[in-house]
Design a protein around this motif. Structure first.
Motif, PDB file in Angstrom:
ATOM      1  N   ASP A   1      -0.753  37.406  -4.717  1.00  0.00           N
ATOM      2  CA  ASP A   1      -0.881  38.775  -5.382  1.00  0.00           C
ATOM      3  C   ASP A   1       0.292  39.780  -5.102  1.00  0.00           C
ATOM      4  OD1 ASP A   1      -3.622  40.390  -6.411  1.00  0.00           O
ATOM      5  OD2 ASP A   1      -2.199  41.763  -5.927  1.00  0.00           O
ATOM      6  N   ARG A   2       0.554  40.599  -6.126  1.00  0.00           N
ATOM      7  CA  ARG A   2       1.592  41.491  -5.673  1.00  0.00           C
ATOM      8  C   ARG A   2       1.312  42.601  -4.643  1.00  0.00           C
ATOM      9  NH1 ARG A   2       4.680  44.323 -10.614  1.00  0.00           N
ATOM     10  NH2 ARG A   2       2.653  45.416 -10.959  1.00  0.00           N
ATOM     11  N   SER A   3       0.077  42.845  -4.458  1.00  0.00           N
ATOM     12  CA  SER A   3      -0.291  43.793  -3.421  1.00  0.00           C
ATOM     13  C   SER A   3      -0.614  42.910  -2.076  1.00  0.00           C
ATOM     14  CB  SER A   3      -1.633  44.261  -3.977  1.00  0.00           C
ATOM     15  OG  SER A   3      -2.419  44.842  -2.836  1.00  0.00           O
TER      16      SER A   3
ATOM     17  N   SER B   1      -3.979  43.781  -0.785  1.00  0.00           N
ATOM     18  CA  SER B   1      -5.044  42.747  -1.128  1.00  0.00           C
ATOM     19  C   SER B   1      -4.926  41.483  -0.578  1.00  0.00           C
ATOM     20  CB  SER B   1      -4.883  42.591  -2.740  1.00  0.00           C
ATOM     21  OG  SER B   1      -5.128  44.110  -3.346  1.00  0.00           O
TER      22      SER B   1
ATOM     23  N   HIS C   1      -2.502  43.349 -16.712  1.00  0.00           N
ATOM     24  CA  HIS C   1      -1.927  44.661 -15.712  1.00  0.00           C
ATOM     25  C   HIS C   1      -0.318  44.406 -15.520  1.00  0.00           C
ATOM     26  CE1 HIS C   1      -5.787  46.208 -15.098  1.00  0.00           C
ATOM     27  NE2 HIS C   1      -6.301  45.248 -14.413  1.00  0.00           N
ATOM     28  N   THR C   2      -0.047  43.276 -15.954  1.00  0.00           N
ATOM     29  CA  THR C   2       1.731  43.092 -15.641  1.00  0.00           C
ATOM     30  C   THR C   2       2.240  43.824 -16.842  1.00  0.00           C
ATOM     31  OG1 THR C   2       1.831  41.081 -16.901  1.00  0.00           O
ATOM     32  CG2 THR C   2       1.125  40.836 -14.542  1.00  0.00           C
TER      33      THR C   2
ATOM     34  N   GLY D   1      -3.014  36.582  -8.919  1.00  0.00           N
ATOM     35  CA  GLY D   1      -3.488  37.837  -8.919  1.00  0.00           C
ATOM     36  C   GLY D   1      -5.008  38.099  -8.139  1.00  0.00           C
ATOM     37  N   CYS D   2      -4.990  37.432  -6.813  1.00  0.00           N
ATOM     38  CA  CYS D   2      -6.127  37.243  -6.234  1.00  0.00           C
ATOM     39  C   CYS D   2      -6.958  38.377  -5.808  1.00  0.00           C
ATOM     40  CB  CYS D   2      -5.942  36.145  -5.176  1.00  0.00           C
ATOM     41  SG  CYS D   2      -4.997  36.750  -3.883  1.00  0.00           S
ATOM     42  N   GLY D   3      -6.063  39.438  -5.804  1.00  0.00           N
ATOM     43  CA  GLY D   3      -6.733  40.598  -5.392  1.00  0.00           C
ATOM     44  C   GLY D   3      -7.314  40.605  -3.836  1.00  0.00           C
TER      45      GLY D   3
ATOM     46  N   ARG E   1     -12.002  37.782  -3.841  1.00  0.00           N
ATOM     47  CA  ARG E   1     -13.349  37.514  -4.412  1.00  0.00           C
ATOM     48  C   ARG E   1     -13.481  35.967  -4.955  1.00  0.00           C
ATOM     49  NH1 ARG E   1     -15.581  38.621  -9.626  1.00  0.00           N
ATOM     50  NH2 ARG E   1     -13.403  38.569 -10.589  1.00  0.00           N
TER      51      ARG E   1
ATOM     52  N   ASP F   1      -7.692  35.721 -13.122  1.00  0.00           N
ATOM     53  CA  ASP F   1      -8.989  36.374 -13.618  1.00  0.00           C
ATOM     54  C   ASP F   1      -8.744  38.010 -13.518  1.00  0.00           C
ATOM     55  OD1 ASP F   1     -11.649  37.215 -14.140  1.00  0.00           O
ATOM     56  OD2 ASP F   1     -12.368  36.329 -12.183  1.00  0.00           O
ATOM     57  N   GLY F   2      -8.521  38.549 -14.938  1.00  0.00           N
ATOM     58  CA  GLY F   2      -8.123  40.000 -14.901  1.00  0.00           C
ATOM     59  C   GLY F   2      -6.792  40.261 -14.303  1.00  0.00           C
ATOM     60  N   VAL F   3      -5.851  39.854 -14.588  1.00  0.00           N
ATOM     61  CA  VAL F   3      -4.568  40.037 -13.915  1.00  0.00           C
ATOM     62  C   VAL F   3      -3.353  39.955 -15.228  1.00  0.00           C
ATOM     63  CG1 VAL F   3      -2.827  39.105 -12.438  1.00  0.00           C
ATOM     64  CG2 VAL F   3      -5.222  38.383 -12.157  1.00  0.00           C
TER      65      VAL F   3
ATOM     66  N   PHE G   1      -8.666  45.998  -5.620  1.00  0.00           N
ATOM     67  CA  PHE G   1      -9.862  45.712  -6.304  1.00  0.00           C
ATOM     68  C   PHE G   1     -11.094  45.177  -5.488  1.00  0.00           C
ATOM     69  CE2 PHE G   1     -11.823  43.055  -9.754  1.00  0.00           C
ATOM     70  CZ  PHE G   1     -12.324  44.067 -10.635  1.00  0.00           C
TER      71      PHE G   1
ATOM     72  N   ASN H   1       3.534  37.510 -10.463  1.00  0.00           N
ATOM     73  CA  ASN H   1       3.205  36.891 -11.477  1.00  0.00           C
ATOM     74  C   ASN H   1       4.348  36.710 -12.703  1.00  0.00           C
ATOM     75  OD1 ASN H   1      -0.174  36.828 -13.349  1.00  0.00           O
ATOM     76  ND2 ASN H   1       1.673  35.226 -13.415  1.00  0.00           N
TER      77      ASN H   1
HETATM   78  C1  SAM Z   1      -8.485  43.610 -11.428  1.00  0.00           C
HETATM   79  S1  SAM Z   1      -7.688  43.009 -10.139  1.00  0.00           S
HETATM   80  C2  SAM Z   1      -8.286  41.431 -10.333  1.00  0.00           C
HETATM   81  C3  SAM Z   1      -8.181  40.839  -8.951  1.00  0.00           C
HETATM   82  C4  SAM Z   1      -9.075  39.306  -8.832  1.00  0.00           C
HETATM   83  N1  SAM Z   1      -8.147  38.406  -9.788  1.00  0.00           N
HETATM   84  C5  SAM Z   1     -10.632  39.465  -9.130  1.00  0.00           C
HETATM   85  O1  SAM Z   1     -10.843  39.264 -10.228  1.00  0.00           O
HETATM   86  O2  SAM Z   1     -11.166  39.815  -8.041  1.00  0.00           O
HETATM   87  C6  SAM Z   1      -5.831  42.679 -10.755  1.00  0.00           C
HETATM   88  C7  SAM Z   1      -5.006  42.458  -9.632  1.00  0.00           C
HETATM   89  O3  SAM Z   1      -3.627  41.792 -10.180  1.00  0.00           O
HETATM   90  C8  SAM Z   1      -2.647  42.175  -9.255  1.00  0.00           C
HETATM   91  N2  SAM Z   1      -1.552  42.172  -9.990  1.00  0.00           N
HETATM   92  C9  SAM Z   1      -1.148  43.210 -10.935  1.00  0.00           C
HETATM   93  N3  SAM Z   1       0.101  42.708 -11.682  1.00  0.00           N
HETATM   94  C10 SAM Z   1       0.538  41.893 -10.630  1.00  0.00           C
HETATM   95  C11 SAM Z   1       1.799  40.976 -10.840  1.00  0.00           C
HETATM   96  N4  SAM Z   1       2.693  41.169 -11.542  1.00  0.00           N
HETATM   97  N5  SAM Z   1       2.092  39.917 -10.054  1.00  0.00           N
HETATM   98  C12 SAM Z   1       1.155  39.483  -9.104  1.00  0.00           C
HETATM   99  N6  SAM Z   1      -0.225  40.290  -8.973  1.00  0.00           N
HETATM  100  C13 SAM Z   1      -0.292  41.245  -9.926  1.00  0.00           C
HETATM  101  C14 SAM Z   1      -3.377  43.530  -8.685  1.00  0.00           C
HETATM  102  O4  SAM Z   1      -2.300  43.585  -7.612  1.00  0.00           O
HETATM  103  C15 SAM Z   1      -4.524  43.177  -8.454  1.00  0.00           C
HETATM  104  O5  SAM Z   1      -4.937  42.644  -7.296  1.00  0.00           O
END
Ligand code: SAM
Length: 273
Positions: free
Chosen positions: A72-74, A77, A115-116, A51-53, A56, A110-112, A15, A94
């Motif tokens: 973050d899982r990535s 990132s 997506h899980t 989920g810091c990506g 940002r 924030d926006g995480v 992201f 997460n």
């Molecule tokens: C839309 S991005 C948001 C990134 C950041 N929070 C921002 O606002 O800039 C979603 C993030 O959630 C992370 N994510 C998704 N599922 C996750 C999980 N189960 N555990 C940790 N991180 C996860 C993704 O890898 C991704 O970096």
């Protein structure tokens, strides 16, 4: 870390849309309720950005000298975030956070969680690692507005187009290119092709999406002993924001077998901040 995938969607498409140089002021990409929370913090607060990506929000915290750790899982990132903002980063899930109960003064999500694979469990984990009396900022996809429709219908076409070798170039020409041009104009020329492409993938292609009604989030808060102190619809954005406070009498309700993190790890991270 048992639940960490070798390569995640966000390893391939982080992201990452705000250039780390000052060409697009990073504060302007953070919604007002989160910026207000950050501005109210003192530098001794320990903030966990789950989920810091690519960092940002860590960048906004770091600039103010606030102690923070990103997870973050990535792996890609986390690497980008650490390289840019020099804050400790953890690769983890997460759904099974490697932090002890009651570790954080503030949790940012924030926006995480949408997506899980299990947003409610991810939310419960965020509450578990929060100190009694601690605060959480949570932003999740709205169940109203244009985005649920866009993800479901044009998004389905785009996702199936990208799976097809022949339709892929058509998606690039008729969807990605116009998307980039709109962003380029709206950002007054600051959005790069790569930045817009990463946003496009997050918007239309990301594999797990949940649209979470306000009432559902409020119900989860009640179950976890947290109180919503601020709700914001964020007109024009895809997410709504909740600021929560964890009840100061709240007791940890579960004792997950933490895979590796203990108070000691957090102490070690603290001294590195
Ligand atoms: C839309 S991005 C948001 C990134 C950041 N929070 C921002 O606002 O800039 C979603 C993030 O959630 C992370 N994510 C998704 N599922 C996750 C999980 N189960 N555990 C940790 N991180 C996860 C993704 O890898 C991704 O970096």
């Amino acid at each position: 870390m048992g639940h960490t995938e070798p390569t995640t969607f966000y390893d391939q498409h982080p992201f990452d849309w705000v250039p780390p140089d000052a060409s697009e002021p990073i504060d302007s990409t953070v919604l007002r309720p989160l910026l207000d929370l950050i501005e109210s913090l003192d530098t001794n607060s320990l903030v966990l950005d789950i989920g810091c990506g690519p960092g940002r929000v860590l960048g906004v915290l770091a600039r103010r000298g606030i102690r923070c750790i990103g997870l973050d899982r990535s792996r890609v990132s986390v690497g980008l975030a650490a390289e840019r903002y020099h804050r400790p980063g953890v690769v983890g899930d997460n759904l099974r956070l490697p932090f002890a109960d009651g570790t954080a003064d503030v949790v940012i999500s924030d926006g995480v969680i949408h997506h899980t694979e299990n947003p409610q469990a991810a939310f419960a984990e965020n509450c578990r690692i929060l100190k009694p009396g601690g605060r959480m900022y949570l932003a999740v996809y709205k169940d109203f507005g244009r985005y649920p429709w866009l993800y479901k219908y044009p998004g389905a076409l785009i996702r199936s187009g990208l799976r097809d070798r022949w339709a892929g170039p058509l998606v690039a020409l008729f969807a990605q290119l116009p998307y980039f041009l709109v962003h380029f104009v709206r950002s007054r020329g600051r959005r790069t092709w790569t930045g817009a492409r990463n946003l496009f993938y997050d918007y239309f292609v990301t594999p797990h999406v949940a649209f979470l009604p306000r009432g559902v989030v409020e119900e989860w808060c009640a179950r976890e002993g947290a109180r919503v102190v601020l709700y914001e619809k964020n007109r024009g954005a895809n997410v709504h924001s909740f600021c929560l406070v964890k009840d100061s009498r709240s007791q940890p309700v579960r004792d997950p077998q933490l895979p590796f993190a203990t108070e000691a790890l957090v102490e070690q991270k603290r001294s590195a901040v």
